[in-house]
Design an enzyme around this catalytic site. Structure first.
Site, PDB file in Angstrom:
ATOM      1  N   LYS A 173      -2.296 -11.307 -12.901  1.00 31.72           N
ATOM      2  CA  LYS A 173      -2.687 -10.575 -11.701  1.00 31.72           C
ATOM      3  C   LYS A 173      -2.412  -9.110 -12.014  1.00 31.72           C
ATOM      4  O   LYS A 173      -1.272  -8.675 -12.133  1.00 31.72           O
ATOM      5  CB  LYS A 173      -1.892 -11.047 -10.488  1.00 31.72           C
ATOM      6  CG  LYS A 173      -2.402 -10.462  -9.169  1.00 31.72           C
ATOM      7  CD  LYS A 173      -1.454  -9.413  -8.676  1.00 31.72           C
ATOM      8  CE  LYS A 173      -2.036  -8.750  -7.435  1.00 31.72           C
ATOM      9  NZ  LYS A 173      -0.999  -8.374  -6.460  1.00 31.72           N
ATOM     10  N   ALA A 206      -2.581  -8.118  -0.233  1.00 35.59           N
ATOM     11  CA  ALA A 206      -1.731  -7.038   0.273  1.00 35.59           C
ATOM     12  C   ALA A 206      -1.983  -6.710   1.734  1.00 35.59           C
ATOM     13  O   ALA A 206      -3.115  -6.737   2.217  1.00 35.59           O
ATOM     14  CB  ALA A 206      -1.875  -5.754  -0.563  1.00 35.59           C
ATOM     15  N   GLY A 207      -0.892  -6.385   2.423  1.00 30.58           N
ATOM     16  CA  GLY A 207      -0.958  -5.895   3.790  1.00 30.58           C
ATOM     17  C   GLY A 207      -0.830  -6.947   4.869  1.00 30.58           C
ATOM     18  O   GLY A 207      -0.818  -6.624   6.054  1.00 30.58           O
ATOM     19  N   ASN A 256       3.124 -11.698   0.017  1.00 31.08           N
ATOM     20  CA  ASN A 256       4.531 -11.844  -0.328  1.00 31.08           C
ATOM     21  C   ASN A 256       5.418 -11.392   0.831  1.00 31.08           C
ATOM     22  O   ASN A 256       6.094 -12.184   1.475  1.00 31.08           O
ATOM     23  CB  ASN A 256       4.854 -11.077  -1.600  1.00 31.08           C
ATOM     24  CG  ASN A 256       6.296 -11.254  -2.080  1.00 31.08           C
ATOM     25  OD1 ASN A 256       6.701 -10.677  -3.075  1.00 31.08           O
ATOM     26  ND2 ASN A 256       7.111 -12.047  -1.407  1.00 31.08           N
ATOM     27  N   THR A 257       5.359 -10.097   1.146  1.00 28.58           N
ATOM     28  CA  THR A 257       6.256  -9.530   2.144  1.00 28.58           C
ATOM     29  C   THR A 257       6.090 -10.184   3.517  1.00 28.58           C
ATOM     30  O   THR A 257       7.072 -10.340   4.253  1.00 28.58           O
ATOM     31  CB  THR A 257       6.034  -8.013   2.262  1.00 28.58           C
ATOM     32  OG1 THR A 257       6.129  -7.426   0.966  1.00 28.58           O
ATOM     33  CG2 THR A 257       7.071  -7.380   3.175  1.00 28.58           C
ATOM     34  N   GLY A 267       2.776  -4.368   1.501  1.00 29.14           N
ATOM     35  CA  GLY A 267       3.977  -4.450   2.327  1.00 29.14           C
ATOM     36  C   GLY A 267       3.873  -3.787   3.677  1.00 29.14           C
ATOM     37  O   GLY A 267       4.858  -3.734   4.420  1.00 29.14           O
TER      38      GLY A 267
END
Length: 262
Positions: free
Chosen positions: A103, A190-191, A212-213, A164
């Site tokens: 990635k 993301a986001g 992830n976050t 994040g």
């Protein structure tokens, strides 16, 4: 019925039944991470090569908590700010994890963590020539997405919003354009802040969502991981089902045409 019964995603050499890709950073500890991954139902787990102990097996390692029979490890180049570092990190991931895919992240600056488009394109071209299966993180720019595909990326991964940030998909119109123009799988990356963000991305037609976050930073990561799993499945089902068109005026749910006595 869930999408996993009859709806698989081909990505490089893999046939996947889960379209949720989950990262391994920012958890309070490795056991919590392992529980969250289990609850998410994911198959692909990303590992930041630059940030994890993968070499000194005499110390606790993230690999101690990732069952290779259950998860497919996807090394990422998080924290790389130029193509050379990203390429070097990808090669290191191949050596340490024994996988030939990555990635790819080439970031533009430390404040926004937005991708460097030219650096990402250059690194993609080099890694593809070296035989890597490249999943390329990028902005939601349709032109750059197309160029990454033309460079040989196996998947293009436009950001829903900055890494994040938890803002969700800020520009669904651009994501739609990318989905309409590309033939490789498009994975929104993301986001993501909560489950509804995942559902939105999947309802647009994304092949998957990487996050992830949104899980690791939640008050209860285990419950949030389960919520993300269900949102991914629900969004995919809704996309496959085909939503009704948006209309300005109402349409009766029970039409009166044909009713006796009218």
């Amino acid at each position: 019925m869930t999408p996993s019964n009859d709806d698989t995603l081909k990505l490089g050499p893999w046939q996947l039944t889960s379209r949720l890709f989950v990262g391994t950073g920012k958890y309070a500890n490795y056991p919590q991470m392992a529980q969250a991954l289990e609850a998410s139902g994911c198959q692909i787990v990303t590992v930041a090569i630059r940030r994890e102990n993968l070499q000194d097996r005499g110390k606790e390692s993230i690999l101690d908590y990732l069952d290779p029979k259950k998860y497919i490890l996807l090394p990422n180049t998080a924290g790389c700010y130029n193509p050379d570092d990203a390429i070097r990190t990808a090669r290191l991931g191949r050596e340490l994890l024994g996988v030939n895919w990555v990635k790819l992240e080439v970031l533009g600056d430390k404040k926004t963590l937005l991708p460097d488009p030219l650096g990402s394109l250059a690194a993609t071209e080099t890694l593809v020539k070296e035989g890597f299966t490249v999943l390329a993180y990028t902005s939601d720019d349709p032109v750059m997405a197309r160029r990454l595909q033309d460079a040989g990326a196996t998947s293009v991964m436009p950001a829903g919003s900055p890494i994040g940030s938890g803002q969700g998909v800020l520009n669904p119109s651009n994501i739609r354009i990318i989905l309409g123009e590309l033939t490789v799988p498009v994975i929104v990356d993301a986001g993501v802040g909560t489950a509804s963000d995942v559902a939105v991305a999947m309802e647009l037609g994304a092949a998957g969502v990487l996050l992830n976050t949104g899980i690791a930073g939640a008050k209860d990561p285990i419950r949030m991981a389960a919520a993300m799993r269900h949102a991914c499945e629900a969004g995919r089902l809704a996309y496959l089902a085909g939503r009704i068109p948006r209309k300005l005026y109402a349409t009766a749910s029970s039409p009166i045409e044909g009713v006796i006595g009218t």
